[in-house]
Design a protein around this motif. Structure first.
Motif, mmCIF file in Angstrom:
data_model
loop_
_atom_site.group_PDB
_atom_site.id
_atom_site.type_symbol
_atom_site.label_atom_id
_atom_site.label_comp_id
_atom_site.label_asym_id
_atom_site.label_seq_id
_atom_site.Cartn_x
_atom_site.Cartn_y
_atom_site.Cartn_z
ATOM 1 N N GLY A 73 0.809 -1.214 0.000
ATOM 2 C CA GLY A 73 0.000 0.000 0.000
ATOM 3 C C GLY A 73 0.841 1.261 0.000
ATOM 4 O O GLY A 73 0.590 2.198 -0.765
ATOM 5 N N ALA A 74 1.856 1.289 0.854
ATOM 6 C CA ALA A 74 2.705 2.477 0.958
ATOM 7 C C ALA A 74 3.531 2.687 -0.309
ATOM 8 O O ALA A 74 3.580 3.793 -0.864
ATOM 9 C CB ALA A 74 3.615 2.353 2.174
ATOM 10 N N ALA A 75 4.175 1.621 -0.784
ATOM 11 C CA ALA A 75 5.007 1.747 -1.986
ATOM 12 C C ALA A 75 4.153 2.015 -3.219
ATOM 13 O O ALA A 75 4.511 2.830 -4.078
ATOM 14 C CB ALA A 75 5.839 0.481 -2.177
ATOM 15 N N TYR A 101 2.153 5.732 -7.480
ATOM 16 C CA TYR A 101 1.076 6.464 -8.145
ATOM 17 C C TYR A 101 1.385 7.958 -8.159
ATOM 18 O O TYR A 101 1.240 8.638 -9.185
ATOM 19 C CB TYR A 101 -0.248 6.240 -7.404
ATOM 20 N N GLN A 102 1.792 8.484 -7.010
ATOM 21 C CA GLN A 102 2.047 9.917 -6.896
ATOM 22 C C GLN A 102 3.176 10.366 -7.812
ATOM 23 O O GLN A 102 3.044 11.347 -8.555
ATOM 24 C CB GLN A 102 2.383 10.269 -5.445
ATOM 25 N N HIS A 110 -0.520 -0.988 -13.068
ATOM 26 C CA HIS A 110 -0.083 0.358 -12.690
ATOM 27 C C HIS A 110 1.151 0.300 -11.792
ATOM 28 O O HIS A 110 1.922 1.263 -11.732
ATOM 29 C CB HIS A 110 -1.207 1.100 -11.973
ATOM 30 N N LEU A 111 1.320 -0.814 -11.104
ATOM 31 C CA LEU A 111 2.474 -0.985 -10.223
ATOM 32 C C LEU A 111 3.634 -1.672 -10.938
ATOM 33 O O LEU A 111 4.605 -2.082 -10.306
ATOM 34 C CB LEU A 111 2.071 -1.793 -8.988
ATOM 35 N N GLN A 112 3.504 -1.794 -12.276
ATOM 36 C CA GLN A 112 4.565 -2.368 -13.114
ATOM 37 C C GLN A 112 4.857 -3.827 -12.750
ATOM 38 O O GLN A 112 6.011 -4.264 -12.740
ATOM 39 C CB GLN A 112 5.849 -1.529 -13.000
ATOM 40 N N GLN A 113 3.773 -4.573 -12.472
ATOM 41 C CA GLN A 113 3.911 -5.983 -12.134
ATOM 42 C C GLN A 113 3.067 -6.821 -13.089
ATOM 43 O O GLN A 113 1.991 -6.394 -13.508
ATOM 44 C CB GLN A 113 3.466 -6.240 -10.694
ATOM 45 N N GLU A 114 3.561 -8.015 -13.406
ATOM 46 C CA GLU A 114 2.841 -8.962 -14.254
ATOM 47 C C GLU A 114 2.490 -10.190 -13.421
ATOM 48 O O GLU A 114 3.381 -10.832 -12.847
ATOM 49 C CB GLU A 114 3.701 -9.372 -15.454
ATOM 50 N N LEU A 115 1.209 -10.525 -13.362
ATOM 51 C CA LEU A 115 0.794 -11.658 -12.533
ATOM 52 C C LEU A 115 1.349 -12.987 -13.031
ATOM 53 O O LEU A 115 1.453 -13.943 -12.257
ATOM 54 C CB LEU A 115 -0.733 -11.718 -12.451
#
Length: 231
Positions: free
Chosen positions: A109-111, A116-117, A176-181
């Motif tokens: 959540g924090a990272a 996002y910001q 959006h978090l640059q991750q691929e499931l």
């Protein structure tokens, strides 16, 4: 009845999912962040940190004055205690749930929120070193939860709990978090299981409709109200 102060963000979706899953009666109070409604004097009386989500419970257990609450983890813990849903009965089991709930808050959540910001800044190129550090940390955190889910169906064990509810919105926005499931097979399996839950599907469908309604409004009306009567 619970007043639920909402705008479609990952942290707010946590509470939305719980309310829909638990079949509590609640009223959407849509706080339009685009109009900076979170800084309004009335909202600050509920959430002095000018953040969403927030709730007002008009039927608290002690039958006293309406209870105002902000911070998504605090709200989830309160609602779990209030309803006895998506929590545990023993201190050991509750500790297991809460450690992963707070891991999500302080980790993904924090990272994720910081990413996002920074990604939305006009000087994004100058932010790239910090953005890359955050992506590396998110990759590490995704690996942690993928390993955790290798030998259990849900985050805290055999049962679906607020630890899962808190994590889901931050996995849903994985792109959006640059991750691929595909890189996290156990997490992908878990995500598919939760995505199929009717209450989660309803939550996101309702949010889409309400956001469209708020978008069509003109003038400076920051809050839209919609009552949800669950059965």
């Amino acid at each position: 009845m619970i007043d639920f102060y909402f705008w479609p963000t990952p942290n707010t979706f946590k509470v939305a999912i719980f309310l829909e899953e638990s079949e509590l009666d609640y009223t959407f109070q849509i706080v339009d962040l685009r109009q900076q409604a979170q800084f309004g004097s009335q909202f600050l009386k509920i959430s002095p940190n000018n953040k969403i989500p927030a709730i007002v419970d008009h039927a608290p257990e002690d039958q006293g004055l309406p209870l105002k609450l902000f911070e998504s983890a605090a709200i989830l813990e309160y609602l779990a205690d209030k309803t006895g849903r998506f929590t545990a009965t023993t201190a050991r089991q509750k500790a297991e749930i809460r450690q992963w709930l707070h891991w999500q808050m302080s980790g993904i959540g924090a990272a994720g929120g910081r990413l996002y910001q920074l990604s939305s800044q006009t000087n994004r190129e100058q932010m790239m070193p910090a953005i890359e550090v955050l992506i590396e940390e998110l990759t590490r955190l995704y690996r942690v939860i993928d390993k955790r889910l290798a030998d259990r169906p849900y985050v805290a064990g055999e049962d679906y709990t607020i630890a899962d509810i808190a994590l889901y919105p931050w996995i849903k926005c994985h792109e959006h978090l640059q991750q691929e499931l595909e890189d996290y097979p156990h997490l992908k399996r878990w995500f598919g299981t939760l995505s199929a839950r009717p209450a989660i599907r309803r939550t996101y469908a309702q949010a889409h409709q309400l956001t469209q309604l708020a978008t069509k409004k003109t003038g400076s009306i920051p809050v839209t109200t919609k009552k949800v009567k669950n059965h």
